[in-house]
Design a protein around this motif. Structure first.
Motif, PDB file in Angstrom:
ATOM      1  N   VAL A  25       0.850  -1.190   0.000  1.00 18.12           N
ATOM      2  CA  VAL A  25       0.000   0.000   0.000  1.00 18.12           C
ATOM      3  C   VAL A  25       0.888   1.243   0.000  1.00 18.12           C
ATOM      4  O   VAL A  25       1.934   1.274   0.658  1.00 18.12           O
ATOM      5  N   VAL A  26       0.480   2.247  -0.788  1.00 19.42           N
ATOM      6  CA  VAL A  26       1.191   3.532  -0.864  1.00 19.42           C
ATOM      7  C   VAL A  26       0.251   4.612  -0.341  1.00 19.42           C
ATOM      8  O   VAL A  26      -0.888   4.722  -0.804  1.00 19.42           O
ATOM      9  N   ILE A  27       0.745   5.406   0.597  1.00 19.47           N
ATOM     10  CA  ILE A  27      -0.107   6.335   1.340  1.00 19.47           C
ATOM     11  C   ILE A  27       0.453   7.745   1.267  1.00 19.47           C
ATOM     12  O   ILE A  27       1.668   7.947   1.423  1.00 19.47           O
ATOM     13  N   ALA A  28      -0.428   8.731   1.085  1.00 19.22           N
ATOM     14  CA  ALA A  28       0.013  10.130   1.166  1.00 19.22           C
ATOM     15  C   ALA A  28      -1.168  11.008   1.531  1.00 19.22           C
ATOM     16  O   ALA A  28      -2.319  10.658   1.252  1.00 19.22           O
ATOM     17  N   PRO A  29      -0.881  12.162   2.159  1.00 21.76           N
ATOM     18  CA  PRO A  29      -1.938  13.128   2.412  1.00 21.76           C
ATOM     19  C   PRO A  29      -2.407  13.716   1.085  1.00 21.76           C
ATOM     20  O   PRO A  29      -1.645  13.771   0.127  1.00 21.76           O
ATOM     21  N   CYS A  30      -3.661  14.156   1.059  1.00 23.25           N
ATOM     22  CA  CYS A  30      -4.191  14.734  -0.174  1.00 23.25           C
ATOM     23  C   CYS A  30      -4.844  16.076   0.092  1.00 23.25           C
ATOM     24  O   CYS A  30      -5.839  16.161   0.814  1.00 23.25           O
ATOM     25  N   GLY A  31      -4.230  17.143  -0.455  1.00 26.68           N
ATOM     26  CA  GLY A  31      -4.837  18.472  -0.438  1.00 26.68           C
ATOM     27  C   GLY A  31      -5.324  18.739  -1.848  1.00 26.68           C
ATOM     28  O   GLY A  31      -6.460  18.480  -2.200  1.00 26.68           O
ATOM     29  N   GLY A  32      -4.401  19.179  -2.721  1.00 29.12           N
ATOM     30  CA  GLY A  32      -4.694  19.269  -4.144  1.00 29.12           C
ATOM     31  C   GLY A  32      -4.315  17.980  -4.859  1.00 29.12           C
ATOM     32  O   GLY A  32      -4.764  17.721  -5.962  1.00 29.12           O
ATOM     33  N   GLY A  33      -3.471  17.174  -4.231  1.00 24.81           N
ATOM     34  CA  GLY A  33      -3.158  15.853  -4.781  1.00 24.81           C
ATOM     35  C   GLY A  33      -1.756  15.676  -5.335  1.00 24.81           C
ATOM     36  O   GLY A  33      -1.426  14.602  -5.841  1.00 24.81           O
ATOM     37  N   SER A  34      -0.887  16.701  -5.216  1.00 23.23           N
ATOM     38  CA  SER A  34       0.392  16.572  -5.925  1.00 23.23           C
ATOM     39  C   SER A  34       1.375  15.649  -5.230  1.00 23.23           C
ATOM     40  O   SER A  34       2.087  14.891  -5.892  1.00 23.23           O
ATOM     41  N   ASN A  35       1.446  15.671  -3.905  1.00 19.79           N
ATOM     42  CA  ASN A  35       2.426  14.773  -3.283  1.00 19.79           C
ATOM     43  C   ASN A  35       1.914  13.344  -3.318  1.00 19.79           C
ATOM     44  O   ASN A  35       2.685  12.399  -3.488  1.00 19.79           O
ATOM     45  N   LEU A  36       0.596  13.181  -3.239  1.00 26.31           N
ATOM     46  CA  LEU A  36      -0.008  11.860  -3.383  1.00 26.31           C
ATOM     47  C   LEU A  36       0.248  11.305  -4.781  1.00 26.31           C
ATOM     48  O   LEU A  36       0.706  10.161  -4.951  1.00 26.31           O
ATOM     49  N   GLY A  37      -0.032  12.121  -5.788  1.00 30.95           N
ATOM     50  CA  GLY A  37       0.231  11.678  -7.153  1.00 30.95           C
ATOM     51  C   GLY A  37       1.700  11.336  -7.346  1.00 30.95           C
ATOM     52  O   GLY A  37       2.050  10.343  -7.976  1.00 30.95           O
ATOM     53  N   GLY A  38       2.557  12.177  -6.765  1.00 28.03           N
ATOM     54  CA  GLY A  38       3.992  11.985  -6.925  1.00 28.03           C
ATOM     55  C   GLY A  38       4.474  10.636  -6.433  1.00 28.03           C
ATOM     56  O   GLY A  38       5.225   9.940  -7.115  1.00 28.03           O
ATOM     57  N   VAL A  39       4.030  10.244  -5.263  1.00 32.02           N
ATOM     58  CA  VAL A  39       4.520   8.972  -4.722  1.00 32.02           C
ATOM     59  C   VAL A  39       3.737   7.779  -5.279  1.00 32.02           C
ATOM     60  O   VAL A  39       4.294   6.691  -5.435  1.00 32.02           O
ATOM     61  N   ALA A  40       2.446   7.986  -5.614  1.00 32.30           N
ATOM     62  CA  ALA A  40       1.581   6.845  -5.930  1.00 32.30           C
ATOM     63  C   ALA A  40       1.518   6.492  -7.419  1.00 32.30           C
ATOM     64  O   ALA A  40       1.439   5.312  -7.775  1.00 32.30           O
ATOM     65  N   LEU A  41       1.550   7.497  -8.303  1.00 33.57           N
ATOM     66  CA  LEU A  41       1.298   7.214  -9.718  1.00 33.57           C
ATOM     67  C   LEU A  41       2.269   6.193 -10.323  1.00 33.57           C
ATOM     68  O   LEU A  41       1.832   5.318 -11.087  1.00 33.57           O
ATOM     69  N   PRO A  42       3.572   6.256  -9.988  1.00 40.39           N
ATOM     70  CA  PRO A  42       4.471   5.249 -10.581  1.00 40.39           C
ATOM     71  C   PRO A  42       4.123   3.808 -10.209  1.00 40.39           C
ATOM     72  O   PRO A  42       4.666   2.871 -10.800  1.00 40.39           O
ATOM     73  N   PHE A  43       3.230   3.620  -9.237  1.00 35.72           N
ATOM     74  CA  PHE A  43       2.794   2.265  -8.873  1.00 35.72           C
ATOM     75  C   PHE A  43       1.402   1.946  -9.430  1.00 35.72           C
ATOM     76  O   PHE A  43       0.872   0.872  -9.171  1.00 35.72           O
ATOM     77  N   MET A  44       0.793   2.852 -10.186  1.00 31.09           N
ATOM     78  CA  MET A  44      -0.618   2.700 -10.552  1.00 31.09           C
ATOM     79  C   MET A  44      -0.898   1.492 -11.441  1.00 31.09           C
ATOM     80  O   MET A  44      -1.996   0.940 -11.417  1.00 31.09           O
ATOM     81  N   GLU A  45       0.113   1.064 -12.234  1.00 29.26           N
ATOM     82  CA  GLU A  45      -0.138  -0.045 -13.161  1.00 29.26           C
ATOM     83  C   GLU A  45       0.015  -1.412 -12.514  1.00 29.26           C
ATOM     84  O   GLU A  45      -0.358  -2.416 -13.105  1.00 29.26           O
ATOM     85  N   ASP A  46       0.570  -1.445 -11.313  1.00 27.66           N
ATOM     86  CA  ASP A  46       0.720  -2.719 -10.596  1.00 27.66           C
ATOM     87  C   ASP A  46      -0.524  -2.930  -9.729  1.00 27.66           C
ATOM     88  O   ASP A  46      -0.666  -2.320  -8.671  1.00 27.66           O
ATOM     89  N   LYS A  47      -1.394  -3.804 -10.193  1.00 28.15           N
ATOM     90  CA  LYS A  47      -2.701  -3.951  -9.558  1.00 28.15           C
ATOM     91  C   LYS A  47      -2.619  -4.482  -8.127  1.00 28.15           C
ATOM     92  O   LYS A  47      -3.582  -4.403  -7.359  1.00 28.15           O
ATOM     93  N   GLU A  48      -1.456  -5.049  -7.781  1.00 30.70           N
ATOM     94  CA  GLU A  48      -1.317  -5.570  -6.417  1.00 30.70           C
ATOM     95  C   GLU A  48      -0.959  -4.482  -5.403  1.00 30.70           C
ATOM     96  O   GLU A  48      -0.875  -4.752  -4.214  1.00 30.70           O
TER      97      GLU A  48
END
Lengths: 416, 416
Positions: A245-268
């Protein structure tokens, strides 16, 4: 225990989520005509390179050499395993955090401020305007503009401007100008939406000036993906196949997107957004088109929103008080690819204070949301008896948020 | 550009300067009898392990595993090459800095706070007292005590306690108690010497309590040598055979000793202490025995001193306002092995502000002294046309010193 990537292993291309979205994003609409906006509509505000990135279908986008030179002032950032937190929780989980607090401005924000200042200077722009709430984004852009020799003018939400003079001093040390917003009503405490309107109005009024936004937009999340790309390499160094699991705070979403998006294609890999209960955009907002600012000057975007005129209560995590969310993040939540959870601030400070005690570092209040999420995941792993691998983004330090810790330590913190 | 040491390459032994001193140190004297003090005289204040280190002749001393576990929360720290500073100066020198600001407390101080708390807890001590000026050392000891589950009580110089509430909040977040000093005279602004007296008086009055000192003593400098040991490895990674000059600010001497001592045996490496002109201990003090505190309760040590009752003007680099200097540092200067230079604070802020602009990081005022020294060395290299390798210690960040930057930015800074 830290896992450091060698300087030469720093990623040289950003990860573009746009061509990989489960549901394609709908176009932004012109605020007046409600028709889809084209590049020309955005040209008064942004340089063409960023407008292209905003709509690009390339899977990766190269980072220019002159941007890499500046990012190398603090990147790669450390990945750390929070062993002492694991021990304090007695969990079977392994908890890792990516430390973005080591940047000059003390948060993840310079990751996009630097390329934004670069592309603008490259296209002949001499001056950037922007808004800032508690000041994280304003300091980051001031730093970035200083690197490329262009001017920065920051419109800061008035109640923060008056209550928190410190970030203004940092901006001035980097040569920027910082004024309270709204500029035309000194009696108003201001809001992020109003400050955006001020900054946009300034930018469109001068040919040598553009506007810079610190979150929400596709190109901002793109620039932040260097966080997750580095973390992926560093987890491999630590012997982990993937995070569960990848976790980040979300205001506008940039730090969340930053850490999480590179893992988005791995469904696990589960992706988890954590937001404040007092500004519960993803968990209680409506999905649809809305303005990014209060005055209705920005394009309308499809996103989760509490309404452009939503005025959240004053909470210490000033970076999480935005009424909307990045279209990329909103769409991932809407399609079910990403989860979202909301916490009251007392629960996030409880987590931040525990983290400070056992891991030593004092997190920014925004970051306390990440830690709350990570702790609850670790406790769930303990209950289930699994050895979950948890990755969270440590998006900023709390050295400029000490009054909030004093409130918490003295039992004065209230949940709005 | 940063050079990161892998976690498994972190040094596991400290470098002991004592057996390598050009002139052997004279023993500390009992404040009452003026006779050399033995281990028993120090036992009311310090655990036996530290007393042994204070007098040890071993060339290296192993770092206990439980200390390494805590140091790994932030160590190894980065070595960075300040390429953009070099470019701004147009120098032929190569400038490297060791970044100790990434520690939990934001300075080098935890390097010794951690082993001090460890050895005390190991010997059954439940509580440590100490003094702090601007608060750097008090925060570091509070953090360290929290790691081993012992209590900390910090006597903070009253004018700092009142003017700078932030470090107190950090100490409280880590569970420590912080009170203004002198405790018996609320009308006095206090001084570091007075606060030492308060802390020592408290420690000797209770069996479960010891005292901890953040600088000056041999064992403190010993613990700080991990800075220079790491830097030596990292310079090799950068392809440098040795630094030509090693530079650090000098208050009590611990961060200077930490970065410089591991290079002391290489005669081709110059060692340079930088101190404030308003407290010019090494450059204008007298070499001889003096007390460490104001009340004359501590052992007398041979050192450069401005007199135990010297009251330095209030300058922003609160960590450099001590009347004496570490015996090890004093002896190295006295024997000619180490150089010393003093600057007025305006010159150090000028250097700090330039560094902040081109390298991004906001230095603590103490650290501005290091940077001033490094810049002047780089300019001398440019004049001489040589490719000098400069290493300086970046001993702390300035996020809690922003009022000083505001004074500088607004032209209000005066040289005392």
């Amino acid at each position: 225990m830290q896992y450091n990537l060698a300087a030469e292993k720093m990623p040289t291309a950003w990860f573009n989520a746009l061509p990989r979205m489960p549901e394609p994003l709908k176009p932004p609409l012109h605020p007046g005509t409600k028709e889809p906006v084209g590049p020309d509509d955005l040209a008064p505000l942004f340089p063409m390179a960023l407008i292209e990135q905003e709509m690009s279908a390339s899977p990766y986008i190269d980072i220019p050499g002159e941007v890499l030179d500046v990012l190398r002032l603090w990147r790669p950032t450390p990945l750390r395993r929070a062993i002492r937190l694991e021990q304090a929780l007695g969990t079977t989980a392994r908890i890792y955090y990516k430390d973005e607090s080591v940047s000059p401005a003390g948060s993840h924000k310079p990751n996009t401020a630097v390329p934004q200042a670069y592309y603008n200077s490259k296209e002949g722009i001499k001056r950037l305007t922007t808004e800032t709430g508690a000041g994280q984004w304003g300091t980051a852009l001031s730093f970035a503009c200083a690197q490329y020799g262009i001017d920065a003018k920051v419109y800061m939400v008035r109640n923060s401007f008056e209550a928190k003079p410190y970030r203004k001093i940092i901006m001035e040390t980097w040569g920027a100008e910082c004024v309270p917003s709204p500029v035309d009503d000194p009696s108003s405490p201001g809001s992020l939406g109003m400050a955006i309107s001020d900054a946009v109005r300034d930018a469109v009024s001068r040919d040598d000036t553009h506007y810079a936004l610190g979150s929400v937009l596709n190109h901002v999340l793109l620039h932040q993906t260097i966080i997750g790309l580095e973390a992926r390499e560093q987890l491999a160094m630590a012997g982990e196949k993937r995070p569960d699991v990848v976790i980040a705070p979300c205001g506008g979403g940039s730090n969340l997107g930053g850490v999480a998006l590179p893992f988005m294609e791995d469904k696990e890999v589960r992706l988890l957004a954590v937001e404040p209960l007092s500004c519960p955009t993803l968990t209680q907002g409506t999905y649809g088109y809305d303005f990014g600012d209060t005055a209705g000057m920005t394009p309308m975007m499809e996103m989760y929103t509490l309404g452009a005129d939503f005025m959240p209560p004053t909470i210490h995590a000033g970076g999480l008080r935005y009424h909307g969310d990045a279209p990329i993040i909103s769409s991932l939540v809407h399609s079910g690819r990403m989860e979202a959870i909301a916490y009251p601030q007392s629960k996030t400070f409880e987590a931040a204070a525990l983290f400070a005690k056992v891991e030593g570092r004092l997190p920014a209040p925004e970051c306390g949301h990440s830690i709350r999420g990570a702790i609850d995941e670790a406790m769930a792993a303990k209950e289930a008896g699994d050895d979950r691998v948890i990755l969270f983004n440590y998006c900023g330090h709390g050295f400029l948020d000490l009054a909030a810790y004093d409130d918490y330590n003295q039992g004065r913190m209230i949940d709005a």
